[in-house]
Design a protein around this motif. Structure first.
Motif, PDB file in Angstrom:
ATOM      1  N   ASP A   1       0.803  -1.229   0.000  1.00  0.00           N
ATOM      2  CA  ASP A   1       0.000   0.000   0.000  1.00  0.00           C
ATOM      3  C   ASP A   1       0.836   1.279   0.000  1.00  0.00           C
ATOM      4  OD1 ASP A   1      -2.560  -1.145  -0.051  1.00  0.00           O
ATOM      5  OD2 ASP A   1      -2.572  -1.429   2.118  1.00  0.00           O
ATOM      6  N   THR A   2       2.004   1.235   0.624  1.00  0.00           N
ATOM      7  CA  THR A   2       2.817   2.445   0.766  1.00  0.00           C
ATOM      8  C   THR A   2       3.398   2.940  -0.549  1.00  0.00           C
ATOM      9  OG1 THR A   2       4.835   1.188   1.249  1.00  0.00           O
ATOM     10  CG2 THR A   2       3.444   1.832   3.141  1.00  0.00           C
ATOM     11  N   VAL A   3       3.415   2.085  -1.585  1.00  0.00           N
ATOM     12  CA  VAL A   3       3.990   2.494  -2.879  1.00  0.00           C
ATOM     13  C   VAL A   3       2.990   2.350  -4.022  1.00  0.00           C
ATOM     14  CG1 VAL A   3       6.375   2.025  -2.188  1.00  0.00           C
ATOM     15  CG2 VAL A   3       5.023   0.217  -3.299  1.00  0.00           C
ATOM     16  N   ASN A   4       1.724   2.187  -3.701  1.00  0.00           N
ATOM     17  CA  ASN A   4       0.721   1.926  -4.730  1.00  0.00           C
ATOM     18  C   ASN A   4       0.675   3.023  -5.801  1.00  0.00           C
ATOM     19  OD1 ASN A   4      -1.614   0.384  -5.808  1.00  0.00           O
ATOM     20  ND2 ASN A   4      -2.722   2.236  -5.241  1.00  0.00           N
ATOM     21  N   SER A   5       0.593   4.275  -5.399  1.00  0.00           N
ATOM     22  CA  SER A   5       0.508   5.374  -6.366  1.00  0.00           C
ATOM     23  C   SER A   5       1.770   5.479  -7.203  1.00  0.00           C
ATOM     24  CB  SER A   5       0.263   6.704  -5.656  1.00  0.00           C
ATOM     25  OG  SER A   5      -0.994   6.689  -5.034  1.00  0.00           O
TER      26      SER A   5
ATOM     27  N   LYS B   1      -7.281  -3.880 -11.985  1.00  0.00           N
ATOM     28  CA  LYS B   1      -7.168  -3.954 -10.530  1.00  0.00           C
ATOM     29  C   LYS B   1      -8.093  -5.067 -10.043  1.00  0.00           C
ATOM     30  CE  LYS B   1      -7.543  -1.267  -6.318  1.00  0.00           C
ATOM     31  NZ  LYS B   1      -7.819   0.041  -5.732  1.00  0.00           N
ATOM     32  N   VAL B   2      -7.557  -5.941  -9.199  1.00  0.00           N
ATOM     33  CA  VAL B   2      -8.347  -7.026  -8.621  1.00  0.00           C
ATOM     34  C   VAL B   2      -9.115  -6.470  -7.429  1.00  0.00           C
ATOM     35  CG1 VAL B   2      -8.271  -9.311  -7.548  1.00  0.00           C
ATOM     36  CG2 VAL B   2      -6.659  -8.746  -9.396  1.00  0.00           C
ATOM     37  N   LEU B   3     -10.425  -6.567  -7.477  1.00  0.00           N
ATOM     38  CA  LEU B   3     -11.267  -5.973  -6.438  1.00  0.00           C
ATOM     39  C   LEU B   3     -11.479  -6.876  -5.226  1.00  0.00           C
ATOM     40  CD1 LEU B   3     -13.970  -4.249  -8.671  1.00  0.00           C
ATOM     41  CD2 LEU B   3     -11.900  -3.241  -7.662  1.00  0.00           C
TER      42      LEU B   3
ATOM     43  N   GLY C   1      -2.378  -5.376   0.726  1.00  0.00           N
ATOM     44  CA  GLY C   1      -1.922  -4.479  -0.324  1.00  0.00           C
ATOM     45  C   GLY C   1      -2.904  -4.467  -1.478  1.00  0.00           C
ATOM     46  N   GLU C   2      -2.458  -3.959  -2.618  1.00  0.00           N
ATOM     47  CA  GLU C   2      -3.287  -3.883  -3.817  1.00  0.00           C
ATOM     48  C   GLU C   2      -2.825  -4.945  -4.805  1.00  0.00           C
ATOM     49  OE1 GLU C   2      -5.884  -2.005  -4.080  1.00  0.00           O
ATOM     50  OE2 GLU C   2      -5.554  -0.717  -2.348  1.00  0.00           O
ATOM     51  N   THR C   3      -3.766  -5.527  -5.530  1.00  0.00           N
ATOM     52  CA  THR C   3      -3.442  -6.555  -6.516  1.00  0.00           C
ATOM     53  C   THR C   3      -3.891  -6.083  -7.890  1.00  0.00           C
ATOM     54  OG1 THR C   3      -3.706  -8.303  -4.854  1.00  0.00           O
ATOM     55  CG2 THR C   3      -3.760  -8.979  -7.158  1.00  0.00           C
ATOM     56  N   TYR C   4      -2.994  -6.223  -8.861  1.00  0.00           N
ATOM     57  CA  TYR C   4      -3.252  -5.832 -10.244  1.00  0.00           C
ATOM     58  C   TYR C   4      -2.848  -6.961 -11.174  1.00  0.00           C
ATOM     59  CZ  TYR C   4      -3.397  -1.083  -8.358  1.00  0.00           C
ATOM     60  OH  TYR C   4      -3.713   0.039  -7.645  1.00  0.00           O
ATOM     61  N   CYS C   5      -3.445  -6.967 -12.350  1.00  0.00           N
ATOM     62  CA  CYS C   5      -3.067  -7.922 -13.390  1.00  0.00           C
ATOM     63  C   CYS C   5      -2.760  -7.162 -14.670  1.00  0.00           C
ATOM     64  CB  CYS C   5      -4.194  -8.914 -13.672  1.00  0.00           C
ATOM     65  SG  CYS C   5      -4.566  -9.988 -12.289  1.00  0.00           S
ATOM     66  N   LEU C   6      -1.619  -7.459 -15.239  1.00  0.00           N
ATOM     67  CA  LEU C   6      -1.292  -6.980 -16.580  1.00  0.00           C
ATOM     68  C   LEU C   6      -1.585  -8.140 -17.518  1.00  0.00           C
ATOM     69  CD1 LEU C   6      -0.083  -5.132 -18.734  1.00  0.00           C
ATOM     70  CD2 LEU C   6       2.186  -5.989 -18.058  1.00  0.00           C
ATOM     71  N   GLN C   7      -2.466  -7.920 -18.488  1.00  0.00           N
ATOM     72  CA  GLN C   7      -2.826  -8.957 -19.447  1.00  0.00           C
ATOM     73  C   GLN C   7      -2.453  -8.489 -20.840  1.00  0.00           C
ATOM     74  OE1 GLN C   7      -6.986  -9.831 -18.834  1.00  0.00           O
ATOM     75  NE2 GLN C   7      -6.518 -11.114 -17.071  1.00  0.00           N
TER      76      GLN C   7
END
Length: 100
Positions: free
Chosen positions: A12-16, A43-45, A51-57
């Motif tokens: 979370d501290t480096v999300n942006s 972004k995975v909801l 933390g935050e979860t993302y997917c690059l497809q």
């Protein structure tokens, strides 16, 4: 068609900062390889992870383009990401084939 998915779990501290890095550096670098016909960042909801979860497809018409990316391009694209966000992210890859 082939779909290559990279799932990132970001502190979370480096999300942006990570999102900015992805949009300004990683996504253009992947697009500049000309090996993929589409790419999207999601972004995975409902992630169970902290933390935050993302997917690059990214998609390609053939497995050869995927192998070329993995061998010739991905190490140089991922290494700066790992250096910039050391101990602040984890990621894993999934390779899929469309069946319809």
């Amino acid at each position: 068609m082939i779909l290559y998915n990279i799932t990132f779990i970001i502190d979370d501290t480096v999300n942006s900062e990570w999102l900015e890095w992805m949009n300004e550096k990683l996504l253009p670098a992947v697009a500049n390889t000309d090996l993929f016909i589409s790419q999207r960042l999601l972004k995975v909801l409902d992630s169970p992870n902290a933390g935050e979860t993302y997917c690059l497809q990214v998609t390609t018409n053939n497995i050869g383009n995927y192998h070329m990316f993995k061998q010739a391009h991905e190490p140089g694209i991922i290494r700066p990401l790992l250096e910039s966000f050391e101990n602040k992210l984890v990621f894993f890859n999934t390779l899929m084939e469309f069946i319809d």
